[in-house]
Design a protein around this motif. Sequence first.
Motif, PDB file in Angstrom:
ATOM      1  N   CYS A   1      -7.106  12.179  -8.813  1.00 14.47           N
ATOM      2  CA  CYS A   1      -6.820  10.748  -8.618  1.00 14.47           C
ATOM      3  C   CYS A   1      -6.598  10.420  -7.141  1.00 14.47           C
ATOM      4  O   CYS A   1      -6.881   9.299  -6.702  1.00 14.47           O
ATOM      5  N   TRP A   2      -6.090  11.374  -6.383  1.00 12.27           N
ATOM      6  CA  TRP A   2      -5.911  11.141  -4.942  1.00 12.27           C
ATOM      7  C   TRP A   2      -7.265  10.887  -4.292  1.00 12.27           C
ATOM      8  O   TRP A   2      -7.402   9.964  -3.482  1.00 12.27           O
ATOM      9  N   LEU A   3      -8.251  11.722  -4.648  1.00 13.39           N
ATOM     10  CA  LEU A   3      -9.592  11.565  -4.093  1.00 13.39           C
ATOM     11  C   LEU A   3     -10.191  10.229  -4.510  1.00 13.39           C
ATOM     12  O   LEU A   3     -10.751   9.502  -3.678  1.00 13.39           O
ATOM     13  N   LEU A   4     -10.057   9.890  -5.786  1.00 13.83           N
ATOM     14  CA  LEU A   4     -10.587   8.623  -6.260  1.00 13.83           C
ATOM     15  C   LEU A   4      -9.889   7.445  -5.573  1.00 13.83           C
ATOM     16  O   LEU A   4     -10.516   6.431  -5.255  1.00 13.83           O
ATOM     17  N   GLY A   5      -8.599   7.587  -5.343  1.00 10.84           N
ATOM     18  CA  GLY A   5      -7.857   6.531  -4.662  1.00 10.84           C
ATOM     19  C   GLY A   5      -8.342   6.317  -3.248  1.00 10.84           C
ATOM     20  O   GLY A   5      -8.491   5.177  -2.788  1.00 10.84           O
ATOM     21  N   VAL A   6      -8.617   7.399  -2.543  1.00 13.60           N
ATOM     22  CA  VAL A   6      -9.131   7.292  -1.173  1.00 13.60           C
ATOM     23  C   VAL A   6     -10.516   6.641  -1.183  1.00 13.60           C
ATOM     24  O   VAL A   6     -10.813   5.764  -0.358  1.00 13.60           O
ATOM     25  N   LEU A   7     -11.368   7.052  -2.123  1.00 16.05           N
ATOM     26  CA  LEU A   7     -12.715   6.491  -2.195  1.00 16.05           C
ATOM     27  C   LEU A   7     -12.687   4.991  -2.501  1.00 16.05           C
ATOM     28  O   LEU A   7     -13.560   4.244  -2.052  1.00 16.05           O
ATOM     29  N   SER A   8     -11.688   4.557  -3.249  1.00 15.42           N
ATOM     30  CA  SER A   8     -11.609   3.136  -3.610  1.00 15.42           C
ATOM     31  C   SER A   8     -11.327   2.249  -2.399  1.00 15.42           C
ATOM     32  O   SER A   8     -11.618   1.047  -2.422  1.00 15.42           O
ATOM     33  N   LEU A   9     -10.751   2.817  -1.344  1.00 23.84           N
ATOM     34  CA  LEU A   9     -10.376   2.014  -0.180  1.00 23.84           C
ATOM     35  C   LEU A   9     -11.587   1.361   0.472  1.00 23.84           C
ATOM     36  O   LEU A   9     -11.502   0.247   0.987  1.00 23.84           O
ATOM     37  N   GLY A  10     -12.718   2.055   0.452  1.00 27.45           N
ATOM     38  CA  GLY A  10     -13.934   1.477   1.013  1.00 27.45           C
ATOM     39  C   GLY A  10     -14.374   0.241   0.253  1.00 27.45           C
ATOM     40  O   GLY A  10     -14.787  -0.763   0.850  1.00 27.45           O
ATOM     41  N   LEU A  11     -14.283   0.297  -1.080  1.00 25.84           N
ATOM     42  CA  LEU A  11     -14.639  -0.860  -1.896  1.00 25.84           C
ATOM     43  C   LEU A  11     -13.711  -2.032  -1.612  1.00 25.84           C
ATOM     44  O   LEU A  11     -14.148  -3.175  -1.469  1.00 25.84           O
TER      45      LEU A  11
ATOM     46  N   CYS B   1       0.828  -1.212   0.000  1.00 27.47           N
ATOM     47  CA  CYS B   1       0.000   0.000   0.000  1.00 27.47           C
ATOM     48  C   CYS B   1       0.864   1.266   0.000  1.00 27.47           C
ATOM     49  O   CYS B   1       0.543   2.247  -0.690  1.00 27.47           O
ATOM     50  N   LEU B   2       1.946   1.264   0.764  1.00 24.60           N
ATOM     51  CA  LEU B   2       2.819   2.435   0.803  1.00 24.60           C
ATOM     52  C   LEU B   2       3.488   2.667  -0.549  1.00 24.60           C
ATOM     53  O   LEU B   2       3.625   3.806  -1.007  1.00 24.60           O
ATOM     54  N   ALA B   3       3.917   1.583  -1.190  1.00 22.97           N
ATOM     55  CA  ALA B   3       4.511   1.716  -2.521  1.00 22.97           C
ATOM     56  C   ALA B   3       3.473   2.232  -3.521  1.00 22.97           C
ATOM     57  O   ALA B   3       3.783   3.067  -4.388  1.00 22.97           O
ATOM     58  N   SER B   4       2.224   1.764  -3.399  1.00 25.31           N
ATOM     59  CA  SER B   4       1.154   2.243  -4.274  1.00 25.31           C
ATOM     60  C   SER B   4       0.861   3.716  -4.032  1.00 25.31           C
ATOM     61  O   SER B   4       0.563   4.469  -4.965  1.00 25.31           O
ATOM     62  N   LEU B   5       0.931   4.129  -2.769  1.00 22.36           N
ATOM     63  CA  LEU B   5       0.714   5.535  -2.436  1.00 22.36           C
ATOM     64  C   LEU B   5       1.740   6.427  -3.125  1.00 22.36           C
ATOM     65  O   LEU B   5       1.405   7.515  -3.614  1.00 22.36           O
ATOM     66  N   ALA B   6       2.984   5.985  -3.177  1.00 22.15           N
ATOM     67  CA  ALA B   6       4.019   6.761  -3.848  1.00 22.15           C
ATOM     68  C   ALA B   6       3.673   6.971  -5.320  1.00 22.15           C
ATOM     69  O   ALA B   6       3.894   8.056  -5.884  1.00 22.15           O
ATOM     70  N   ILE B   7       3.106   5.952  -5.947  1.00 20.36           N
ATOM     71  CA  ILE B   7       2.686   6.074  -7.349  1.00 20.36           C
ATOM     72  C   ILE B   7       1.483   7.006  -7.463  1.00 20.36           C
ATOM     73  O   ILE B   7       1.421   7.866  -8.347  1.00 20.36           O
ATOM     74  N   LEU B   8       0.517   6.861  -6.550  1.00 23.87           N
ATOM     75  CA  LEU B   8      -0.677   7.696  -6.583  1.00 23.87           C
ATOM     76  C   LEU B   8      -0.328   9.176  -6.494  1.00 23.87           C
ATOM     77  O   LEU B   8      -0.941  10.025  -7.168  1.00 23.87           O
ATOM     78  N   LEU B   9       0.669   9.514  -5.687  1.00 28.89           N
ATOM     79  CA  LEU B   9       1.038  10.922  -5.502  1.00 28.89           C
ATOM     80  C   LEU B   9       1.683  11.522  -6.744  1.00 28.89           C
ATOM     81  O   LEU B   9       1.824  12.742  -6.832  1.00 28.89           O
ATOM     82  N   MET B  10       2.043  10.683  -7.716  1.00 34.20           N
ATOM     83  CA  MET B  10       2.561  11.192  -8.984  1.00 34.20           C
ATOM     84  C   MET B  10       1.440  11.617  -9.939  1.00 34.20           C
ATOM     85  O   MET B  10       1.705  12.235 -10.974  1.00 34.20           O
ATOM     86  N   LEU B  11       0.205  11.299  -9.597  1.00 38.80           N
ATOM     87  CA  LEU B  11      -0.941  11.568 -10.458  1.00 38.80           C
ATOM     88  C   LEU B  11      -1.635  12.863 -10.028  1.00 38.80           C
ATOM     89  O   LEU B  11      -1.372  13.387  -8.936  1.00 38.80           O
ATOM     90  N   PRO B  12      -2.556  13.396 -10.846  1.00 41.78           N
ATOM     91  CA  PRO B  12      -3.274  14.627 -10.480  1.00 41.78           C
ATOM     92  C   PRO B  12      -4.084  14.465  -9.192  1.00 41.78           C
ATOM     93  O   PRO B  12      -4.475  13.335  -8.834  1.00 41.78           O
ATOM     94  N   PRO B  13      -4.357  15.553  -8.493  1.00 42.86           N
ATOM     95  CA  PRO B  13      -5.084  15.475  -7.217  1.00 42.86           C
ATOM     96  C   PRO B  13      -6.441  14.783  -7.308  1.00 42.86           C
ATOM     97  O   PRO B  13      -6.872  14.164  -6.329  1.00 42.86           O
TER      98      PRO B  13
END
Length: 311
Positions: free
Chosen positions: A140-150, A126-138
Amino acid sequence: MTEPRATSDTPLPDAAPTNWVDRWAPVALRPWLKLGRFDRPAGIWLLMLPGWQGIALAGAMQGRWPDPVLLLLFLLGAGLMRAAGCAYNDIVDRDIDAKVARTAARPVASGRITVKQAWAFTLGCCLASLAILLMLPPLCWLLGVLSLGLVAAYPFMKRITWWPQAWLGLTFNWGALMGFAAAADELSPSAALLYAGGVFWTLGYDTIYAIQDLEDDALAGVKSSARRLGAAAPGAVMAFYAVAAALAAMAGALAGLGPLFWAGLAVYAAHLLALQGLRVKVDDPALALRLFRSNSLAGLILFAAVAAGSL
């Protein structure tokens, strides 16, 4: 008769006998690679391809090819998040897995990896994935957080609903929205239709996958769409795939994709309906596994069709 205890050299039942982990990986690493399902890369493809399709859709709407850097990032992210999700699923389902022949040899269920070790593996991915997520537009950060519930809720769906395959569809195809957002820095109705089509695609192929476990799931009390549908499963898979193809067509039409998209879409629909839907049998688990694996090609065909729609 007591079943032989699995070892790190034992290929899991739904992994190819010649998979690279069992053939080439160091023995000490094999349980960890199997925990992340790296011996069965089809799941990485099925998680990655909706993201690639979203990237391709955003590019095609702007008259350009998919961004290769984004494609690479989504490949890496899919591998990591799929590994994290599988490890989390194995932690939650370890007691159920031990009762099902296909899953009893999984590293956590068989005791080769402890629950604490599996949690550490999950956190690291998850931490490695977070590093990749932070390279994307903001966005995507919101969408990434929302996906955690699923993701967090998925392992529990087989306990509370006959349709955990539908929840997997909502989860696995979230990348279509993230891929589009990464390439366009916004969302659109066409991206939503692509996502919806992916949900029905997953509902179809995971119902096929669940055919392998019909008897064991019934004994363990695990719910699935295949159990709920019974003999009607093949017809339902055809219906799910028809809806998936129709929604992909609507996404392409709304996005104004070119004629090559429609040619590719026809191949995609034929793959789903003729090569899979017409062949599904509830009494042939070996065939079900082969049909399930073929969906990597189906998703790749749709990705190519959407990318070609830019012409």
